[in-house]
Design a protein around this motif. Sequence first.
Motif, short mmCIF file in Angstrom:
data_model
loop_
_atom_site.label_atom_id
_atom_site.label_comp_id
_atom_site.label_asym_id
_atom_site.label_seq_id
_atom_site.Cartn_x
_atom_site.Cartn_y
_atom_site.Cartn_z
N GLY A 93 0.16 -1.37 -0.03
CA GLY A 93 0.20 -0.26 0.13
C GLY A 93 1.08 1.62 0.30
N ASP A 94 0.36 2.32 0.99
CA ASP A 94 0.89 3.46 1.43
C ASP A 94 2.47 3.76 0.86
OD1 ASP A 94 -1.01 4.87 0.30
OD2 ASP A 94 -1.89 5.42 1.99
N ARG A 95 2.65 2.53 2.21
CA ARG A 95 4.38 2.26 2.59
C ARG A 95 5.38 1.97 1.35
NH1 ARG A 95 4.88 -1.46 6.85
NH2 ARG A 95 6.81 -0.84 7.24
N HIS A 96 4.81 1.00 0.65
CA HIS A 96 5.46 0.90 -0.55
C HIS A 96 5.50 1.63 -1.45
CE1 HIS A 96 5.71 -1.35 -4.78
NE2 HIS A 96 6.57 -1.87 -4.52
N ARG A 97 4.61 2.68 -1.87
CA ARG A 97 4.45 3.77 -3.49
C ARG A 97 4.77 4.94 -1.85
NH1 ARG A 97 2.46 8.80 -2.69
NH2 ARG A 97 0.89 8.46 -0.74
N LYS A 98 5.44 5.13 -0.60
CA LYS A 98 6.13 6.20 -0.32
C LYS A 98 8.35 5.81 -0.50
CE LYS A 98 2.69 8.19 2.72
NZ LYS A 98 2.28 7.97 3.86
N ARG A 99 7.49 4.49 -0.10
CA ARG A 99 9.39 3.50 -0.05
C ARG A 99 10.25 3.91 -1.60
NH1 ARG A 99 12.54 0.20 2.72
NH2 ARG A 99 11.48 1.76 4.21
N ARG A 100 9.02 3.41 -2.26
CA ARG A 100 9.78 3.64 -4.07
C ARG A 100 10.08 5.07 -4.40
NH1 ARG A 100 8.32 -0.71 -7.98
NH2 ARG A 100 8.52 0.66 -10.28
N GLU A 243 7.70 12.34 3.53
CA GLU A 243 7.27 13.00 3.30
C GLU A 243 7.47 14.24 4.56
OE1 GLU A 243 3.39 11.23 2.47
OE2 GLU A 243 3.36 11.50 0.61
N ALA A 244 7.08 13.39 5.15
CA ALA A 244 7.62 13.81 7.04
C ALA A 244 8.86 14.83 7.34
CB ALA A 244 7.25 13.27 7.85
N GLY A 245 9.68 14.50 6.11
CA GLY A 245 11.17 15.08 6.38
C GLY A 245 11.73 13.73 7.32
N ASN A 246 11.84 12.55 7.02
CA ASN A 246 12.36 11.75 8.03
C ASN A 246 13.62 10.88 6.89
OD1 ASN A 246 10.90 11.49 10.59
ND2 ASN A 246 9.46 11.33 10.03
#
Length: 460
Positions: A93-100, A243-246
């Motif tokens: 889901g979103d975790r995969h999209r953000k890491r990609r 997106e959170a700067g981490n």
Amino acid sequence: MQLLPNLLNKPTFLQRLQWVLDPVGYMESAAQQYPDIFTAQIIGFGNQLAFVNHPQTIQEILTNDRKKFAALGEENRILEPLIGERSVIMLEGDRHRKRRQLVMPSFHGDRMRSYGDLIRNITKKVWEQLPTNQVFTARNVTQDISLQVILQTVFGVHEGEKSQQLKQKMSVMADLFRSPYTSSFLFFPALQKDLGAWSPWGKFIRDRQQLDQLIYAEIAERRGENNPNRIDILSLLMSSQDEAGNPMTDQELRDELMTLLFAGYETTATAMAWALYLIHQNPQVLEKLLAELDTLGESPDPMTIFRLPYLTAVCNETLRFRPVAMLTFPRVVQEPVEMLGHSLEPGTILCGCIYLVHQREDIYPQAKQFKPERFLERQYSPYEFIPFGGGVRRCLGEALAVFEMKLVLATILTNYQLAIADSQPELPRRRGVTLAPARGVKMMITEKRAPKESRIMATV
């Protein structure tokens, strides 16, 4: 009771055993019975996986993520001992999209161009060490090249003790699953027992710990030096933020590096070994390829090599004829859906079968023949030609793999005349979760090619 499409009528244990020991035979015999879709019992005792071998249906499955079909990281657990639980492959889901999104910029086209001379120099150095008229195993040589490319482009580690340590540990880890027998440890969890350093799984655990120590030490050293001018992929990953700067944690970095290692250097080494074999098994292909390479000027730009049409066709046909990956990542049905005349219920697990799609006679006439010209005569859709998967889980390292494959082949063929040194045909065999040449491709250098000017003068 849920009705599964074209369930194979074999005991689960026998199916799983054949899938591990002879995956090509397993897939081809099933496809003779059910050309478009069949349900296998291979991922676990009592679990089913539907193999989809129809391109348009695969496209529907891979481009409808989180609507009709959702990506399923849980079914990739077979890879967790190798790459860890926080790899992009394991996320959903979103975790995969953000890491990609964090990892993707590392493989941008401009970044690839900066690696061109490095890839050619590594290739020349490795091949200069091979003696003339002595048999060598081509896949070992391409693995050496691919590993050095990974060390320098991904880890940013060049010559020296650190490079040798990483190279040695990575090679040991990769070679553990080089045969169907040792690969069975990934498929049968009951075999994953640490019975001491002399047991296969115990040795794997200790080798992995030693490699982890080297990787974490490199990450710590890199954080300490904080050099903004480094262009290796590890440095780019360390500087990326969500997106959170981490930034990515040390474990996330480690798992992504292990993913790039096993999904990158092993697969690319195999593809290059297959290409050398198939090119030299087909003299007319070699002749046309050399004629195209001879049109290049001295010290051609890497991107000029990358764009050569016949070289591109040869690489594509290699990946079509002998795909390294067999399956796309699995998807799970989210709502009732009709597919190829079958009603699928939520929870049904599907995957596209790369190998069988590439063997379809209705897409690739004379599919059992190596014919690069087919890629000059026709444009294939991304779901007819699918060596790197598709959809949101398409291989992140595709650009680097293809770039490396073309440059390495061009460099070798321009400088060396080779011959196959084994009368036995080279066939695909399981290597971990991939297919590789069973005998490793035995070859020899018959002579070094003369510089291009000398060849041209000789024909005048």
